[in-house]
Write a protein that holds these residues in place. Structure first.
Motif, PDB file in Angstrom:
ATOM      1  N   HIS A 144       1.970 -17.234 -33.104  1.00 42.27           N
ATOM      2  CA  HIS A 144       1.673 -17.387 -31.672  1.00 42.27           C
ATOM      3  C   HIS A 144       2.530 -16.442 -30.838  1.00 42.27           C
ATOM      4  CE1 HIS A 144      -1.098 -20.774 -31.887  1.00 42.27           C
ATOM      5  NE2 HIS A 144      -0.410 -21.137 -32.945  1.00 42.27           N
TER       6      HIS A 144
ATOM      7  N   ALA B 144       3.704 -20.170 -39.010  1.00 48.26           N
ATOM      8  CA  ALA B 144       2.580 -20.583 -38.159  1.00 48.26           C
ATOM      9  C   ALA B 144       2.949 -20.419 -36.694  1.00 48.26           C
ATOM     10  CB  ALA B 144       2.209 -22.028 -38.448  1.00 48.26           C
ATOM     11  N   THR B 145       4.188 -20.722 -36.381  1.00 46.70           N
ATOM     12  CA  THR B 145       4.679 -20.617 -35.016  1.00 46.70           C
ATOM     13  C   THR B 145       4.837 -19.153 -34.610  1.00 46.70           C
ATOM     14  OG1 THR B 145       5.947 -22.559 -35.599  1.00 46.70           O
ATOM     15  CG2 THR B 145       6.434 -21.532 -33.496  1.00 46.70           C
TER      16      THR B 145
ATOM     17  N   ASP C  97       4.206 -35.442 -37.097  1.00 48.87           N
ATOM     18  CA  ASP C  97       5.297 -34.617 -36.570  1.00 48.87           C
ATOM     19  C   ASP C  97       5.156 -33.139 -36.937  1.00 48.87           C
ATOM     20  OD1 ASP C  97       5.702 -34.986 -39.202  1.00 48.87           O
ATOM     21  OD2 ASP C  97       7.719 -35.851 -39.052  1.00 48.87           O
ATOM     22  N   ALA C  98       3.951 -32.742 -37.394  1.00 48.23           N
ATOM     23  CA  ALA C  98       3.751 -31.334 -37.763  1.00 48.23           C
ATOM     24  C   ALA C  98       3.511 -30.472 -36.521  1.00 48.23           C
ATOM     25  CB  ALA C  98       2.566 -31.216 -38.709  1.00 48.23           C
ATOM     26  N   PHE C  99       3.632 -29.175 -36.699  1.00 47.31           N
ATOM     27  CA  PHE C  99       3.317 -28.224 -35.630  1.00 47.31           C
ATOM     28  C   PHE C  99       1.803 -28.108 -35.510  1.00 47.31           C
ATOM     29  CE2 PHE C  99       2.136 -23.874 -34.462  1.00 47.31           C
ATOM     30  CZ  PHE C  99       2.813 -23.730 -33.266  1.00 47.31           C
TER      31      PHE C  99
ATOM     32  N   ALA D 229       9.663 -29.072 -36.047  1.00 47.53           N
ATOM     33  CA  ALA D 229       8.275 -28.631 -35.871  1.00 47.53           C
ATOM     34  C   ALA D 229       7.723 -29.119 -34.534  1.00 47.53           C
ATOM     35  CB  ALA D 229       7.415 -29.142 -37.021  1.00 47.53           C
ATOM     36  N   GLN D 230       8.072 -30.335 -34.158  1.00 46.86           N
ATOM     37  CA  GLN D 230       7.556 -30.874 -32.897  1.00 46.86           C
ATOM     38  C   GLN D 230       8.127 -30.158 -31.686  1.00 46.86           C
ATOM     39  OE1 GLN D 230       8.006 -35.207 -33.540  1.00 46.86           O
ATOM     40  NE2 GLN D 230       5.941 -35.283 -32.676  1.00 46.86           N
TER      41      GLN D 230
ATOM     42  N   ILE E  93       6.047 -23.642 -27.826  1.00 43.58           N
ATOM     43  CA  ILE E  93       4.913 -22.712 -27.781  1.00 43.58           C
ATOM     44  C   ILE E  93       3.978 -23.084 -26.626  1.00 43.58           C
ATOM     45  CG2 ILE E  93       2.839 -21.918 -29.017  1.00 43.58           C
ATOM     46  CD1 ILE E  93       5.420 -20.703 -30.095  1.00 43.58           C
ATOM     47  N   ARG E  94       3.745 -24.375 -26.454  1.00 47.12           N
ATOM     48  CA  ARG E  94       2.829 -24.796 -25.380  1.00 47.12           C
ATOM     49  C   ARG E  94       3.397 -24.471 -24.006  1.00 47.12           C
ATOM     50  NH1 ARG E  94       2.888 -30.617 -26.729  1.00 47.12           N
ATOM     51  NH2 ARG E  94       1.501 -30.964 -24.967  1.00 47.12           N
TER      52      ARG E  94
ATOM     53  N   ASP F 164      -4.689 -28.200 -24.160  1.00 45.59           N
ATOM     54  CA  ASP F 164      -3.305 -28.508 -23.862  1.00 45.59           C
ATOM     55  C   ASP F 164      -3.151 -29.104 -22.451  1.00 45.59           C
ATOM     56  OD1 ASP F 164      -0.593 -28.762 -24.055  1.00 45.59           O
ATOM     57  OD2 ASP F 164      -0.146 -26.629 -23.810  1.00 45.59           O
TER      58      ASP F 164
ATOM     59  N   SER G  15       1.788 -30.331 -19.003  1.00 46.54           N
ATOM     60  CA  SER G  15       1.703 -31.792 -19.121  1.00 46.54           C
ATOM     61  C   SER G  15       3.041 -32.421 -19.530  1.00 46.54           C
ATOM     62  CB  SER G  15       0.607 -32.175 -20.112  1.00 46.54           C
ATOM     63  OG  SER G  15       0.804 -31.495 -21.326  1.00 46.54           O
TER      64      SER G  15
ATOM     65  N   TRP H 244       9.061 -27.030 -31.720  1.00 45.58           N
ATOM     66  CA  TRP H 244       8.370 -25.738 -31.716  1.00 45.58           C
ATOM     67  C   TRP H 244       7.004 -25.886 -31.050  1.00 45.58           C
ATOM     68  CZ3 TRP H 244       9.869 -21.094 -31.652  1.00 45.58           C
ATOM     69  CH2 TRP H 244      10.939 -20.652 -32.433  1.00 45.58           C
ATOM     70  N   ASP H 245       6.345 -26.975 -31.386  1.00 43.94           N
ATOM     71  CA  ASP H 245       5.041 -27.258 -30.820  1.00 43.94           C
ATOM     72  C   ASP H 245       5.133 -27.259 -29.292  1.00 43.94           C
ATOM     73  OD1 ASP H 245       2.324 -28.977 -31.869  1.00 43.94           O
ATOM     74  OD2 ASP H 245       2.921 -29.284 -29.805  1.00 43.94           O
TER      75      ASP H 245
END
Lengths: 372, 305
Positions: free
Chosen positions: A62, A58-59, B55-57, A23-24, A30-31, B83, A316, A26-27
């Motif tokens: 986006h 959820a991903t 650690d979630a999205f 998940a991290q 996406i960013r 961001d 970043s 993916w986070d």
């Protein structure tokens, strides 16, 4: 020299990795994708590979949102081009589309999932005045009304100040050549404009021929001092290489054409950094002939260090002193090669010490409209 | 875990480090801030909201930071970062919480095209829901706050998230943004309402935010199907008047008040059509919240059809 491969580049080159992403990760993906304007392209790649369905919901939203925006922009861009075509057709001017607008209208892969901020066209320098007035008659308004800025654009640059449509708020950049007139490299715009090709189904709309389109894209990227969209531009080059290499004679004529136009150096950089950073399958003949444009060993070593750092996603998560330094150095370089030193010194001094007079031009024009 | 269950010092630490993941169903937002007044307001306003694991999205990474430099002693300002990138002009530090709310609205409206996003309040009672779309100045937030303080469930005060395939509407149950005179009106109407301090001189005048009722926050994951679309129209000294509003006009209003109608093209057109078809559409002129509560009660109990 091997570049550091950031997550967004990795995912675009080897999409299978998305099966294993936490998940991290993916986070972060996406960013980085959002910031580099590559999210819709990533979505398209995942769709082609049948991987989109496996993306956590959820991903995935986006990714699909980015595709919706890109598709909508593509429709809007076609309409904008049609408006420009009509406006100029009255004056008998046949515009040549550049960059994003050209990719869309020519139906190129590079257009898929791409977003746009304006439309760029190029016309012969002698038609610049007529083009500008035709656009003004049809609702485009000039910008940069400061006298100095006007002179800066009109005497030294390769384009007139951007024009904005009063109603639609869209921007058009009208070029007459592809590099500032004061730049170190001297381009041959006549040769460029002599080899244009019509857009399919249009009699009065043109794009550059494939070799020139790629060379222009390279020239633009490797003269740029702003790196916000440079990774996206590198992916554009990747697409153009992949698609055009299949055309007969493209690979054989590219380097020669670059020499004719005076653009051997940007071609070298394009080949160097697409192959190095994106593993672009540039044909062998292009690779070897492009090395004609290679600068001295010292300069190419420095440029490698600069571009491998500067072309990382501007985000970043990739901030580092080396990336900052590389971008700063290339920013200085972009000015350095844009105009001779005395002129540059004058220009920067002028910008630093003299504030433009602020008068509300929007308002005065609106008043004029009311009276008319 | 809920925000209210976190010790204040831990909440502040998480926010300082940018490690607070706030659940705003259907989204998760990662928050970072070093502004003490914002942390205080946040703890109160979002007390009933859940925290996600680190650690979630996260859909959105948001930071509100004090502007550095000498000016901060004379004219303290905060800036919104999306961001890591500064977005919007800096605002005075007292506006930090309002800035967070406006910034979050922008995050959702600019990126979440899995929904048709309508600028409207959404309220529910007994399984039936009303959409209150309205241009600014129509008294939408005041009406929304008034009904919420009388037992209606708050889905949203600003953004209705319409799922075009299922027809369900989600809200995030976030605080209600009250402006100018409506702050006093709500304080008087519902003395137990929890509001932030009133902040004068914002771009929208004086603003204060109203904490959503616990029940609304707890049920934030439950979407609704709309039964009514009511266009509120605050008119001083008028008797309450609920009158039918034509479906065609309501369609145009919803389309106009949608942030991403253009992006959805034909699907958006169909979706707005379906929504308007399934709802009874009204225009409601009112001057007193008590009248409004009565009218909506009648609507809910089926006395008005």
């Amino acid at each position: 020299m091997t570049p550091h491969r950031d997550l967004i580049v990795n995912a675009l080159l080897t999409p299978e990795i998305v099966r294993e992403l936490s998940a991290q990760k993916w986070d972060l993906l996406i960013r980085q994708g959002r910031r580099t304007n590559l999210l819709a392209r990533l979505a398209n790649v995942l769709t082609q590979q049948g991987l989109l369905e496996n993306v956590p919901i959820a991903t995935r939203h986006h990714l699909t949102s980015a595709v919706l925006v890109a598709e909508r922009q593509s429709i809007a861009l076609r309409w904008e081009v049609e408006c420009i075509r009509r406006a100029l057709a009255y004056a008998g001017i046949k515009p040549i589309l550049l960059k994003g607008a050209a990719y869309v209208m020519a139906g190129l892969e590079a257009a898929r999932g791409r977003t746009f901020s304006d439309v760029d066209i190029i016309v012969p320098k002698k038609l610049l005045g007529e083009t500008e007035s035709a656009l003004m008659i049809h609702g485009w308004q000039g910008s940069h009304h400061d006298k100095y800025d006007q002179r800066y654009y009109r005497r030294w640059m390769h384009e007139i100040p951007p024009m904005r449509h009063v109603k639609r708020g869209t921007t058009i950049d009208v070029h007459h050549t592809i590099l500032p007139e004061t730049a170190r490299l001297t381009v041959n715009p006549a040769a460029l404009l002599a080899a244009i090709v019509p857009v399919k189904d249009f009699a009065d709309l043109y794009v550059l021929q494939p070799t020139d389109m790629l060379l222009h894209s390279a020239t633009h990227l490797f003269h740029e001092g702003d790196f916000e969209s440079s990774l996206r531009d590198l992916f554009d080059l990747d697409c153009l290489f992949r698609q055009f290499s299949a055309l007969p004679d493209f690979s054989e004529t590219l380097a020669l054409r670059a020499a004719t136009l005076g653009l051997s150096r940007p071609l070298y950089y394009a080949v160097r950094y697409t192959t190095l950073i994106l593993d672009t399958p540039v044909p062998e003949v292009v690779r070897s002939e492009a090395s004609l444009g290679k600068p001295s060993a010292l300069i190419s070593w420095v440029m490698d260090i600069c571009y491998l750092n500067a072309l990382r996603p501007v985000h970043s998560s990739t901030n580092s002193f080396s990336a900052w330094l590389a971008r700063f150095a290339l920013y200085i370089r972009s000015h350095w090669i844009r105009m001779p030193f005395p002129l540059l010194a004058y220009h920067l001094g002028r910008k630093a010490f003299i504030r433009p007079k602020s008068y509300d031009i929007e308002k005065s024009v609106a008043d004029a409209d009311l009276k008319a | 875990m809920k925000i209210s269950e976190l010790p204040r010092i831990e909440l502040a630490n998480l926010l300082h480090r940018g490690e607070l993941l706030l659940k705003l169903p259907p989204f998760v937002t990662r928050l970072k801030t070093n502004v003490p007044s914002l942390i205080r307001d946040f703890a109160v306003m979002y007390a009933d909201f859940e925290v996600s694991s680190i650690d979630a999205f996260a859909d959105f990474h948001v930071e509100i930071a004090s502007e550095p430099g000498l000016w901060r002693w004379l004219k303290p300002q905060v800036r919104f970062f999306f961001d890591g990138r500064p977005s919007f002009i800096p605002l005075p530090t007292v506006q930090a919480f309002a800035m967070l709310e406006w910034g979050l609205n922008w995050c959702v409206a600019a990126h979440s095209h899995q929904y048709l996003i309508i600028h409207a309040a959404v309220l529910e009672k007994n399984g039936k829901a009303a959409i209150l779309p309205a241009p600014p100045g129509s008294g939408k937030s005041t009406l929304c706050a008034g009904l919420v303080m009388r037992g209606w469930r708050l889905l949203s005060d600003e953004l209705a998230l319409y799922d075009m395939t299922t027809g369900e509407i989600f809200g995030m149950s976030r605080p209600i943004n009250l402006k100018n005179r409506s702050i006093g009106i709500i304080k008087q109407f519902a003395p137990d309402a929890v509001l932030t301090d009133s902040v004068p001189d914002t771009t929208k005048g004086t603003v204060a935010l109203l904490r959503p009722p616990t029940q609304s926050a707890v049920r934030v994951r439950e979407p609704v199907r709309a039964s009514w679309i009511v266009l509120p129209k605050y008119t001083p000294n008028m008797l309450p008047l609920l009158e039918p509003h034509s479906k065609a006009r309501t369609f145009m209003l919803i389309a106009e008040q949608s942030f991403n109608y253009d992006i959805h093209g034909e699907n958006g057109f169909e979706a707005v059509g379906n929504l308007v078809d399934q709802c009874a559409c009204y225009q409601y002129t009112y001057s007193q919240l008590d009248d409004a509560v009565r009218t909506f009660e009648e609507l809910c109990s089926g006395k008005i059809t």
